[in-house]
Design a protein around this motif. Structure first.
Motif, short mmCIF file in Angstrom:
data_model
loop_
_atom_site.label_atom_id
_atom_site.label_comp_id
_atom_site.label_asym_id
_atom_site.label_seq_id
_atom_site.Cartn_x
_atom_site.Cartn_y
_atom_site.Cartn_z
N UNK A 1 0.83 -1.20 0.00
CA UNK A 1 0.00 0.00 0.00
C UNK A 1 0.87 1.27 0.00
N UNK A 2 1.95 1.26 0.78
CA UNK A 2 2.80 2.46 0.84
C UNK A 2 3.51 2.69 -0.49
N UNK A 3 3.83 1.59 -1.21
CA UNK A 3 4.45 1.74 -2.53
C UNK A 3 3.48 2.44 -3.49
N UNK A 4 2.22 2.06 -3.39
CA UNK A 4 1.19 2.69 -4.23
C UNK A 4 1.03 4.17 -3.88
N UNK A 10 4.35 10.68 -6.14
CA UNK A 10 5.29 10.99 -7.22
C UNK A 10 4.57 11.51 -8.46
N UNK A 11 3.42 10.92 -8.77
CA UNK A 11 2.65 11.39 -9.92
C UNK A 11 2.12 12.80 -9.70
N UNK A 12 1.65 13.07 -8.48
CA UNK A 12 1.14 14.42 -8.18
C UNK A 12 2.26 15.45 -8.27
N UNK A 13 3.44 15.08 -7.82
CA UNK A 13 4.59 15.98 -7.93
C UNK A 13 4.95 16.18 -9.40
N UNK A 14 5.03 15.08 -10.14
CA UNK A 14 5.37 15.16 -11.56
C UNK A 14 4.35 15.96 -12.37
N UNK A 15 3.09 15.87 -11.98
CA UNK A 15 2.04 16.63 -12.67
C UNK A 15 1.90 18.06 -12.14
N UNK A 16 2.77 18.40 -11.20
CA UNK A 16 2.74 19.73 -10.58
C UNK A 16 1.36 20.04 -10.01
N UNK A 17 0.95 19.19 -9.07
CA UNK A 17 -0.34 19.34 -8.40
C UNK A 17 -0.11 19.44 -6.89
N UNK A 18 0.52 20.54 -6.42
CA UNK A 18 0.89 20.63 -5.01
C UNK A 18 -0.31 20.66 -4.06
N UNK A 19 -1.40 21.30 -4.46
CA UNK A 19 -2.56 21.36 -3.55
C UNK A 19 -3.18 19.98 -3.39
N UNK A 20 -3.28 19.21 -4.46
CA UNK A 20 -3.81 17.85 -4.36
C UNK A 20 -2.89 17.00 -3.49
N UNK A 21 -1.59 17.21 -3.61
CA UNK A 21 -0.62 16.48 -2.79
C UNK A 21 -0.82 16.80 -1.30
N UNK A 22 -1.04 18.08 -0.99
CA UNK A 22 -1.29 18.49 0.40
C UNK A 22 -2.57 17.86 0.94
N UNK A 23 -3.59 17.77 0.11
CA UNK A 23 -4.89 17.26 0.55
C UNK A 23 -4.98 15.74 0.53
#
Length: 114
Positions: A1-4, A10-23
């Motif tokens: 699960x942690x790998x997923x 990593x995908x959120x970072x690569x897609x430049x989605x910082x707010x989604x990453x925070x949430x």
């Protein structure tokens, strides 16, 4: 699960989605508690990111346009215009006169709008 989760982060970072990453963590805990469905979680993350980007886009557009800063009643200096009744202006700002279908007239010398 942690790998997923690491891949999702990593995908959120690569897609430049910082707010989604925070949430993400908060959304996942709500999902685990059964407060959200999977589709609601995805919609929430995307909605958070979209709202953040829209706010940023509007801020940049306003700065680029070099418009005057937004003025609010809270920031108005009533000491600069002592003839204004702060309480009367605050009451007008509530817009109750609209609900009561009353007319409001503003009187003053010409060219008082600038």
């Amino acid at each position: 699960m942690s790998d997923l989760l690491d891949r999702i982060r990593g995908a959120l970072i690569g897609l430049r989605m910082p707010r989604a990453l925070e949430a993400l963590d908060h959304t996942l805990s709500r999902l685990e508690r059964g407060e959200l469905t999977a589709i609601e979680a995805i919609a929430g993350l995307l909605g958070e990111e979209y709202a953040t980007r829209e706010t940023r886009r509007i801020d940049v557009a306003l700065r680029t346009a070099k418009l005057m800063p937004i003025k609010t009643l809270e920031s108005f200096d009533f000491s600069f215009q002592p003839s204004l009744d702060r309480h009367r202006i605050a009451a007008l700002a509530q817009l109750d006169f609209i609900r009561r279908a009353e007319v409001v007239h503003f009187l003053g010398p010409p060219d008082t709008t600038s």
